[in-house]
Design a protein around this motif. Sequence first.
Motif, mmCIF file in Angstrom:
data_model
loop_
_atom_site.group_PDB
_atom_site.id
_atom_site.type_symbol
_atom_site.label_atom_id
_atom_site.label_comp_id
_atom_site.label_asym_id
_atom_site.label_seq_id
_atom_site.Cartn_x
_atom_site.Cartn_y
_atom_site.Cartn_z
ATOM 1 N N SER A 40 23.161 49.682 37.323
ATOM 2 C CA SER A 40 24.025 48.539 37.622
ATOM 3 C C SER A 40 24.730 48.797 38.943
ATOM 4 C CB SER A 40 25.066 48.345 36.508
ATOM 5 O OG SER A 40 25.943 49.475 36.472
ATOM 6 N N TRP A 41 25.436 47.782 39.452
ATOM 7 C CA TRP A 41 26.182 47.960 40.690
ATOM 8 C C TRP A 41 27.295 48.992 40.533
ATOM 9 C CZ3 TRP A 41 25.368 47.117 45.565
ATOM 10 C CH2 TRP A 41 26.447 47.212 46.468
ATOM 11 N N SER A 42 28.005 48.960 39.429
ATOM 12 C CA SER A 42 29.082 49.943 39.219
ATOM 13 C C SER A 42 28.517 51.357 39.180
ATOM 14 C CB SER A 42 29.858 49.624 37.938
ATOM 15 O OG SER A 42 29.008 49.650 36.815
ATOM 16 N N HIS A 43 27.319 51.510 38.626
ATOM 17 C CA HIS A 43 26.658 52.821 38.597
ATOM 18 C C HIS A 43 26.330 53.273 40.018
ATOM 19 C CE1 HIS A 43 22.866 55.330 37.449
ATOM 20 N NE2 HIS A 43 23.933 56.103 37.563
ATOM 21 N N LEU A 44 25.833 52.341 40.832
ATOM 22 C CA LEU A 44 25.517 52.667 42.223
ATOM 23 C C LEU A 44 26.772 53.112 42.967
ATOM 24 C CD1 LEU A 44 23.300 50.611 44.664
ATOM 25 C CD2 LEU A 44 25.593 51.332 45.340
ATOM 26 N N VAL A 45 27.863 52.339 42.801
ATOM 27 C CA VAL A 45 29.104 52.643 43.528
ATOM 28 C C VAL A 45 29.660 54.001 43.118
ATOM 29 C CG1 VAL A 45 31.517 51.953 43.849
ATOM 30 C CG2 VAL A 45 29.702 50.231 43.934
ATOM 31 N N SER A 46 29.711 54.246 41.810
ATOM 32 C CA SER A 46 30.295 55.503 41.324
ATOM 33 C C SER A 46 29.438 56.707 41.677
ATOM 34 C CB SER A 46 30.490 55.441 39.800
ATOM 35 O OG SER A 46 29.246 55.297 39.137
ATOM 36 N N SER A 47 28.140 56.490 41.877
ATOM 37 C CA SER A 47 27.223 57.594 42.188
ATOM 38 C C SER A 47 27.171 57.905 43.668
ATOM 39 C CB SER A 47 25.807 57.258 41.700
ATOM 40 O OG SER A 47 25.785 57.058 40.310
#
Length: 237
Positions: A40-47
């Motif tokens: 997800s986008w939140s996963h991309l940002v946090s990673s």
Amino acid sequence: MQLSAPIHVLKRKAKLAARGNDIALHQALDKVAIEEGFNSWSHLVSSSVHENPARQILSQLESGDLALIGARPGQGKTLLGLELVARASDVRRNGYFFTLDYHERDVAERFSSIGIDPSTFKGSVVIDTSDDVSADYVINRLGVEKEAALIVVDYLQLLDQKRTNPSLDVQIRSLQRYVLETGAMCLMISQIDRSFDLAEKSMPDISDIRLPNPVDLSAFRKLFFLHDGKIQFDRAA
């Protein structure tokens, strides 16, 4: 995981896709993230910690700092300002975002685009979209603030538009005195002159800050410039 482009470029791609396909922005962001190999986008940002200038800036700030964030349009400077106030608790502060450029709905959309849910702030972050934002307005708004504050003002040049306000130089000096007296941290988002696009430089610098009227930039202890997903730290002369 290596991204195919800087995060701010991927955000623009998602925004265009949302408009072109008549879908919600969060859906377009998730689609882009999946294409990049994330859930997800939140996963991309946090990673993507290595692409997180907010953490880099917070690590450089000190009590009493008046700082500037400068970039050309589309480089993510407003999103960076929002992330800074969202992360204010990381440096044991409450976050305040004052904007003359966006309405509350716009701000909510932009928080969503960087994977942040404003409902989790629980009073630690204040968003102020008043048309009256000026240095005096910010100082009066924070006058009763008992906790240390991290302030972001969006953006520098708009403070100079109302004739009823003091000059921009006077406003900057007022904010400088305020942060020195209270130990607050204040970051001003700034436009960069379009002449930079024609310059043979990889990053803007203090000479590229767009100033409709003279301002003594030595009031800023620290300067941060964004371009093509990179960040450069400098100090005023």
